[in-house]
Design an enzyme around this catalytic site. Structure first.
Site, PDB file in Angstrom:
ATOM      1  N   GLY A   1     -14.141  13.268  15.068  1.00 38.78           N
ATOM      2  CA  GLY A   1     -12.836  12.743  14.682  1.00 38.78           C
ATOM      3  C   GLY A   1     -12.330  13.398  13.413  1.00 38.78           C
ATOM      4  O   GLY A   1     -13.109  13.987  12.661  1.00 38.78           O
TER       5      GLY A   1
ATOM      6  N   GLN B   1      -7.574  14.373   5.601  1.00 34.65           N
ATOM      7  CA  GLN B   1      -8.636  15.380   5.466  1.00 34.65           C
ATOM      8  C   GLN B   1      -8.084  16.806   5.498  1.00 34.65           C
ATOM      9  O   GLN B   1      -8.756  17.736   5.068  1.00 34.65           O
ATOM     10  CB  GLN B   1      -9.686  15.214   6.573  1.00 34.65           C
TER      11      GLN B   1
ATOM     12  N   CYS C   1     -19.387  13.114   8.241  1.00 37.69           N
ATOM     13  CA  CYS C   1     -17.949  13.289   8.022  1.00 37.69           C
ATOM     14  C   CYS C   1     -17.679  14.768   7.777  1.00 37.69           C
ATOM     15  O   CYS C   1     -18.430  15.416   7.046  1.00 37.69           O
ATOM     16  CB  CYS C   1     -17.513  12.466   6.819  1.00 37.69           C
ATOM     17  N   LEU C   2     -16.612  15.290   8.381  1.00 32.08           N
ATOM     18  CA  LEU C   2     -16.282  16.707   8.191  1.00 32.08           C
ATOM     19  C   LEU C   2     -15.923  17.010   6.734  1.00 32.08           C
ATOM     20  O   LEU C   2     -16.014  18.154   6.311  1.00 32.08           O
ATOM     21  CB  LEU C   2     -15.128  17.119   9.119  1.00 32.08           C
TER      22      LEU C   2
ATOM     23  N   HIS D   1     -14.108   4.632  11.220  1.00 30.59           N
ATOM     24  CA  HIS D   1     -14.322   5.674  10.210  1.00 30.59           C
ATOM     25  C   HIS D   1     -12.996   6.393   9.894  1.00 30.59           C
ATOM     26  O   HIS D   1     -12.653   6.592   8.726  1.00 30.59           O
ATOM     27  CB  HIS D   1     -15.382   6.653  10.748  1.00 30.59           C
ATOM     28  N   GLU D   2     -12.234   6.735  10.941  1.00 31.12           N
ATOM     29  CA  GLU D   2     -10.983   7.487  10.734  1.00 31.12           C
ATOM     30  C   GLU D   2      -9.900   6.600  10.124  1.00 31.12           C
ATOM     31  O   GLU D   2      -9.125   7.063   9.282  1.00 31.12           O
ATOM     32  CB  GLU D   2     -10.499   8.121  12.049  1.00 31.12           C
TER      33      GLU D   2
ATOM     34  N   HIS E   1     -10.269   6.511   6.519  1.00 33.85           N
ATOM     35  CA  HIS E   1      -9.697   7.688   5.849  1.00 33.85           C
ATOM     36  C   HIS E   1      -8.217   7.456   5.512  1.00 33.85           C
ATOM     37  O   HIS E   1      -7.738   7.897   4.470  1.00 33.85           O
ATOM     38  CB  HIS E   1      -9.788   8.927   6.747  1.00 33.85           C
TER      39      HIS E   1
HETATM   40 NI    NI Z   1     -14.664  11.464   8.037  1.00 33.67          NI
END
Ligand code: NI
Length: 185
Positions: free
Chosen positions: A45, A50, A92-93, A134-135, A138
């Protein structure tokens, strides 16, 4: 187009994203870029903050890790119901190489606008439930390490700062090499 993913800690990742007024071509381009960026980084995701865009836009693809999943576009997502709790090891990216257990709702029901601007509701379980929560975090300026103890978070913060310093050094090196022909004696 693959966009640059912001690495935590960064003030942008602490900002609250704004709702999208209208799902237009610019938003659809953002969704496409985000999907491309997520796949290029082998992520499940990605949230718009981000990539430095403070709008409530998310892409998720839980396949092939979860059966029956596909690419999802969620604009202005909202969790309308939750059920139970479950611990999942998250990454997480924006926090590469780190993975820690986070407790979240086991199942969530989300309401969002799709790529066509039409509202839809989705029941999410397993990895998808974790990814959605999670997203959406963000979009509210929260990353998964905010759910950990301050001790664990500080250890990860130190590693990420080191990683960012190394990346900055590599970039400086590239610039130096690129201009070498001008400065060689
Ligand atoms: Ni993340």
């Amino acid at each position: 187009m693959v966009r640059n993913i912001i690495i935590w800690p960064d003030p942008v990742l602490k900002q609250i994203a704004k709702p999208v007024d209208r799902v237009d071509d610019a938003i659809r381009r953002l969704l496409d870029d985000m999907a491309e960026t997520m796949y290029a980084a082998d992520g499940v995701g990605l949230a718009a903050p981000q990539v430095g865009v403070l709008q409530q836009v998310i892409v998720i693809d839980a396949s092939p890790r979860q059966e029956g999943q596909k690419l999802l576009h969620l604009v202005n997502p909202e969790i309308i119901r939750t059920e139970g709790t479950r611990v999942y090891t998250e990454g997480c990216l924006s926090i590469p190489g780190e993975a820690e257990d986070v407790e979240r709702a086991d199942k969530v029901w989300v309401r969002a606008l799709g790529r066509d601007g039409k509202p839809f509701e989705l029941e999410c379980g397993e990895l998808l439930a974790t990814a959605v929560q999670h997203e959406i975090d963000h979009l509210q300026g929260t990353v998964f390490v905010d759910h950990l103890s301050s001790l664990k978070r500080e250890v990860i913060r130190r590693r990420m700062k080191k990683l960012k310093a190394e990346q900055a050094e590599e970039r400086a090196d590239e610039v130096k090499h690129a201009s070498k022909h001008e400065s060689a004696l």
